[in-house]
Design a protein around this motif. Structure first.
Motif, PDB file in Angstrom:
ATOM      1  N   VAL A  79      57.625 104.906  29.927  1.00 49.91           N
ATOM      2  CA  VAL A  79      57.986 106.161  29.276  1.00 49.91           C
ATOM      3  C   VAL A  79      57.780 107.335  30.227  1.00 49.91           C
ATOM      4  CG1 VAL A  79      55.705 106.500  28.227  1.00 49.91           C
ATOM      5  CG2 VAL A  79      57.726 107.522  27.172  1.00 49.91           C
ATOM      6  N   GLU A  80      56.752 107.273  31.076  1.00 47.67           N
ATOM      7  CA  GLU A  80      56.531 108.324  32.071  1.00 47.67           C
ATOM      8  C   GLU A  80      57.587 108.278  33.161  1.00 47.67           C
ATOM      9  OE1 GLU A  80      51.661 108.686  31.769  1.00 47.67           O
ATOM     10  OE2 GLU A  80      52.534 107.132  33.042  1.00 47.67           O
ATOM     11  N   CYS A  81      58.028 107.080  33.511  1.00 45.50           N
ATOM     12  CA  CYS A  81      59.077 106.936  34.528  1.00 45.50           C
ATOM     13  C   CYS A  81      60.421 107.462  34.019  1.00 45.50           C
ATOM     14  CB  CYS A  81      59.204 105.478  34.949  1.00 45.50           C
ATOM     15  SG  CYS A  81      57.692 104.779  35.640  1.00 45.50           S
ATOM     16  N   LEU A  82      60.717 107.210  32.761  1.00 46.95           N
ATOM     17  CA  LEU A  82      61.948 107.757  32.172  1.00 46.95           C
ATOM     18  C   LEU A  82      61.916 109.277  32.188  1.00 46.95           C
ATOM     19  CD1 LEU A  82      62.323 105.305  29.159  1.00 46.95           C
ATOM     20  CD2 LEU A  82      63.899 105.492  31.095  1.00 46.95           C
ATOM     21  N   ALA A  83      60.756 109.851  31.901  1.00 45.78           N
ATOM     22  CA  ALA A  83      60.626 111.309  31.938  1.00 45.78           C
ATOM     23  C   ALA A  83      60.839 111.843  33.349  1.00 45.78           C
ATOM     24  CB  ALA A  83      59.255 111.723  31.409  1.00 45.78           C
ATOM     25  N   GLU A  84      60.363 111.106  34.346  1.00 48.69           N
ATOM     26  CA  GLU A  84      60.577 111.507  35.740  1.00 48.69           C
ATOM     27  C   GLU A  84      62.064 111.551  36.087  1.00 48.69           C
ATOM     28  OE1 GLU A  84      59.809 109.787  40.275  1.00 48.69           O
ATOM     29  OE2 GLU A  84      58.592 109.019  38.618  1.00 48.69           O
ATOM     30  N   ILE A  85      62.800 110.542  35.666  1.00 52.06           N
ATOM     31  CA  ILE A  85      64.238 110.503  35.955  1.00 52.06           C
ATOM     32  C   ILE A  85      64.969 111.600  35.199  1.00 52.06           C
ATOM     33  CG2 ILE A  85      66.325 109.094  35.765  1.00 52.06           C
ATOM     34  CD1 ILE A  85      64.355 106.644  36.044  1.00 52.06           C
ATOM     35  N   ASP A  86      64.616 111.801  33.954  1.00 48.36           N
ATOM     36  CA  ASP A  86      65.265 112.851  33.168  1.00 48.36           C
ATOM     37  C   ASP A  86      65.040 114.227  33.797  1.00 48.36           C
ATOM     38  OD1 ASP A  86      66.093 110.914  31.410  1.00 48.36           O
ATOM     39  OD2 ASP A  86      64.551 111.318  29.915  1.00 48.36           O
ATOM     40  N   LYS A  87      63.840 114.471  34.256  1.00 55.03           N
ATOM     41  CA  LYS A  87      63.555 115.762  34.892  1.00 55.03           C
ATOM     42  C   LYS A  87      64.332 115.909  36.194  1.00 55.03           C
ATOM     43  CE  LYS A  87      59.698 118.833  35.992  1.00 55.03           C
ATOM     44  NZ  LYS A  87      58.223 118.995  36.014  1.00 55.03           N
ATOM     45  N   SER A  88      64.527 114.811  36.922  1.00 54.88           N
ATOM     46  CA  SER A  88      65.307 114.849  38.158  1.00 54.88           C
ATOM     47  C   SER A  88      66.762 115.200  37.871  1.00 54.88           C
ATOM     48  CB  SER A  88      65.214 113.501  38.872  1.00 54.88           C
ATOM     49  OG  SER A  88      63.875 113.185  39.203  1.00 54.88           O
ATOM     50  N   VAL A  89      67.304 114.655  36.786  1.00 53.73           N
ATOM     51  CA  VAL A  89      68.678 114.988  36.391  1.00 53.73           C
ATOM     52  C   VAL A  89      68.767 116.465  36.010  1.00 53.73           C
ATOM     53  CG1 VAL A  89      70.456 114.578  34.632  1.00 53.73           C
ATOM     54  CG2 VAL A  89      69.260 112.644  35.691  1.00 53.73           C
ATOM     55  N   GLN A  90      67.785 116.963  35.280  1.00 62.71           N
ATOM     56  CA  GLN A  90      67.749 118.384  34.931  1.00 62.71           C
ATOM     57  C   GLN A  90      67.705 119.255  36.186  1.00 62.71           C
ATOM     58  OE1 GLN A  90      64.338 118.865  32.394  1.00 62.71           O
ATOM     59  NE2 GLN A  90      65.129 117.497  30.817  1.00 62.71           N
ATOM     60  N   LEU A  91      66.951 118.801  37.180  1.00 66.02           N
ATOM     61  CA  LEU A  91      66.848 119.536  38.444  1.00 66.02           C
ATOM     62  C   LEU A  91      68.210 119.700  39.102  1.00 66.02           C
ATOM     63  CD1 LEU A  91      64.845 120.550  40.816  1.00 66.02           C
ATOM     64  CD2 LEU A  91      65.237 118.274  41.749  1.00 66.02           C
ATOM     65  N   ILE A  92      68.969 118.610  39.151  1.00 59.33           N
ATOM     66  CA  ILE A  92      70.299 118.672  39.772  1.00 59.33           C
ATOM     67  C   ILE A  92      71.185 119.654  39.017  1.00 59.33           C
ATOM     68  CG2 ILE A  92      72.388 117.359  40.304  1.00 59.33           C
ATOM     69  CD1 ILE A  92      70.542 114.888  40.650  1.00 59.33           C
ATOM     70  N   ARG A  93      71.185 119.565  37.722  1.00 59.42           N
ATOM     71  CA  ARG A  93      72.059 120.440  36.922  1.00 59.42           C
ATOM     72  C   ARG A  93      71.607 121.902  37.044  1.00 59.42           C
ATOM     73  NH1 ARG A  93      75.310 116.928  34.688  1.00 59.42           N
ATOM     74  NH2 ARG A  93      74.555 114.904  33.954  1.00 59.42           N
TER      75      ARG A  93
END
Length: 451
Positions: A79-93
């Motif tokens: 669940v923490e790893c999924l949050a890391e990826i989601d935040k990375s996608v937000q960063l790009i956008r």
């Protein structure tokens, strides 16, 4: 270690090995990036943004698979790893929207007919990255650097080869030939530094000093995000239960292996006993176990040597006057688990008072009063982040200005926000990531003047 090798932290079993590059393979990658440099820098910022948005789509597509690989290699809860990826996608956008505006040339009125500043890429940026956030850490540096027109070469930590390879697959699927991974060990780092125009490093302060020295010899711009021993100050008028919950979340998330987590809980006498009671109750509920399961609330540590180092810090604290309220014993069985541990009466004779504690161990430090709490907060070689809890937010802001740190949060645990700069002072490094300040770290701010 001569290869990239990952072990499953939950079992201790070897799961993957990848051979490190030779000098010739590194040279080939450097030549490929050199060939991609000018075509990329000549694109408009909007065109570069569209390419990077393709990477966001790829990360979203492989989100679960990538998260499972991070769990397998780092040990973090999925669940923490999924949050890391989601935040990375937000960063790009975020940068795809922000960068085209911020990288426009700015006219400045002088006695010239035309003058101002333009923002141009430096060239190639080398990033030497840690293992604890193998997607977020890479993209936190790379996305703004790429938006600005640079190319990027990433040297990953040796223990996350599969996570890094999957991220690289996403990069290539998005058609980005301007970000590559250098599968090199330390003996080839100087070659990569010499061939680059700037260096970003995230990791320990001791290694940061080596990288800064190496980059300095070759006159390369550097941004260093190093260790932290972040104070978490609780004042007499604070909401003690809320503060304790936040402190436990900050200290023990990602098995305590985050530079930006709360490390030292600094308590004034009026609330010390109530806070400690709430903190220990909350921490005792943490449940270690399989990090792929949602019921697990405390992940294993990533490496056996890190766990051994942490335990030495704990035993040293107990030898020098600290008292053990929770945990503190090495568990039997497979994997690199360490229990949620709470040390009370931590004092300046203890290593945990001065050193970064990178694992699920909380240090409780009792201050004489509010002034002493600020003194203790600053009595550290580090200066990354800090938290301060009080009902009087105006007074909290006044005290926050006295704390030596790159960021101070009043009534919130330390964190990173895409819109705010992130970085430290003192032994926590220099330079900033995120926000517009992170975008400008790897650009040439070029003055133009026309008669």
């Amino acid at each position: 270690m001569t290869d990239f090798t990952s072990c499953n932290p939950a079992t201790g079993e070897l799961v993957f090995t990848r051979q490190a590059w030779t000098a010739e393979q590194l040279d080939g990658a450097l030549q490929r990036l050199a060939g991609a440099r000018h075509p990329w820098s000549r694109l408009s910022v909007g065109q570069r943004a569209q390419k990077l948005l393709g990477l966001a789509d790829e990360l979203t597509r492989v989100r679960l698979e990538l998260a499972q690989l991070i769990t397998l290699e780092v040990g973090k809860r999925t669940v923490e790893c999924l949050a890391e990826i989601d935040k990375s996608v937000q960063l790009i956008r975020y940068y795809a929207e922000l960068a085209p505006k911020l990288l426009e040339a700015i006219p400045i009125q002088t006695h010239a007919s035309k003058s101002g500043v333009a923002f141009e890429p430096l060239g190639q940026v080398l990033a030497i990255m840690p293992w604890n956030y193998p997607v977020w850490q890479v993209l936190r540096f790379a996305v703004p650097a790429l938006m600005a027109g640079n190319t990027c070469l990433v040297k990953p930590a040796p223990v996350v080869p599969q996570s890094t390879a999957k991220l690289l697959d996403c990069v290539r699927e998005a058609g980005l030939d301007v970000l590559d991974v250098a599968w090199i060990m330390h003996e080839h780092v100087e070659t990569a530094v010499r061939a680059s125009d700037a260096v970003a490093f995230t990791g320990s302060t001791s290694t940061g000093r080596i990288i800064a020295s190496l980059a300095g010899r070759h006159l390369k711009k550097t941004v260093l995000e190093l260790g932290g021993s972040n104070p978490f100050i609780v004042l007499a008028d604070a909401d003690v239960e809320a503060a304790a919950r936040e402190a436990v979340h900050s200290r023990f998330r990602d098995a305590g292996q985050s530079c930006n987590a709360a490390k030292r809980m600094i308590l004034v006498p009026q609330i010390a006993e109530d806070f400690i009671r709430c903190f220990v109750e909350e921490a005792s509920r943490l449940s270690p176990g399989d990090p792929t399961q949602e019921s697990t609330t405390l992940a294993p540590m990533t490496r056996a040597d890190l766990r051994a180092h942490l335990h030495h810090q704990v035993t040293d604290a107990l030898h020098n006057g600290a008292s053990l309220l929770l945990g503190g014993t090495l568990p039997a069985g497979p994997g690199f688990f360490y229990p949620a541990t709470v040390l009370d009466n931590v004092n300046a004779a203890c290593r945990v008072y001065h050193e970064e504690v990178f694992g699920p161990v909380a240090s409780l430090i009792r201050a004489r009063d509010e002034e002493d709490a600020i003194r203790i907060a600053n009595d550290t070689p580090f200066g990354l982040g800090a938290s301060l809890y009080t009902a009087d937010t105006e007074h909290g802001w006044h005290l926050a200005r006295q704390i030596e740190a790159g960021s101070v949060f009043v009534n919130r645990h330390t964190s990173s926000d895409l819109r705010l700069p992130f970085g430290g002072v003192k032994a926590s490094g220099y330079g900033r990531e995120l926000s517009e300040f992170g975008l400008y770290e790897f650009v040439n701010v070029k003055t133009y003047w026309q008669k």
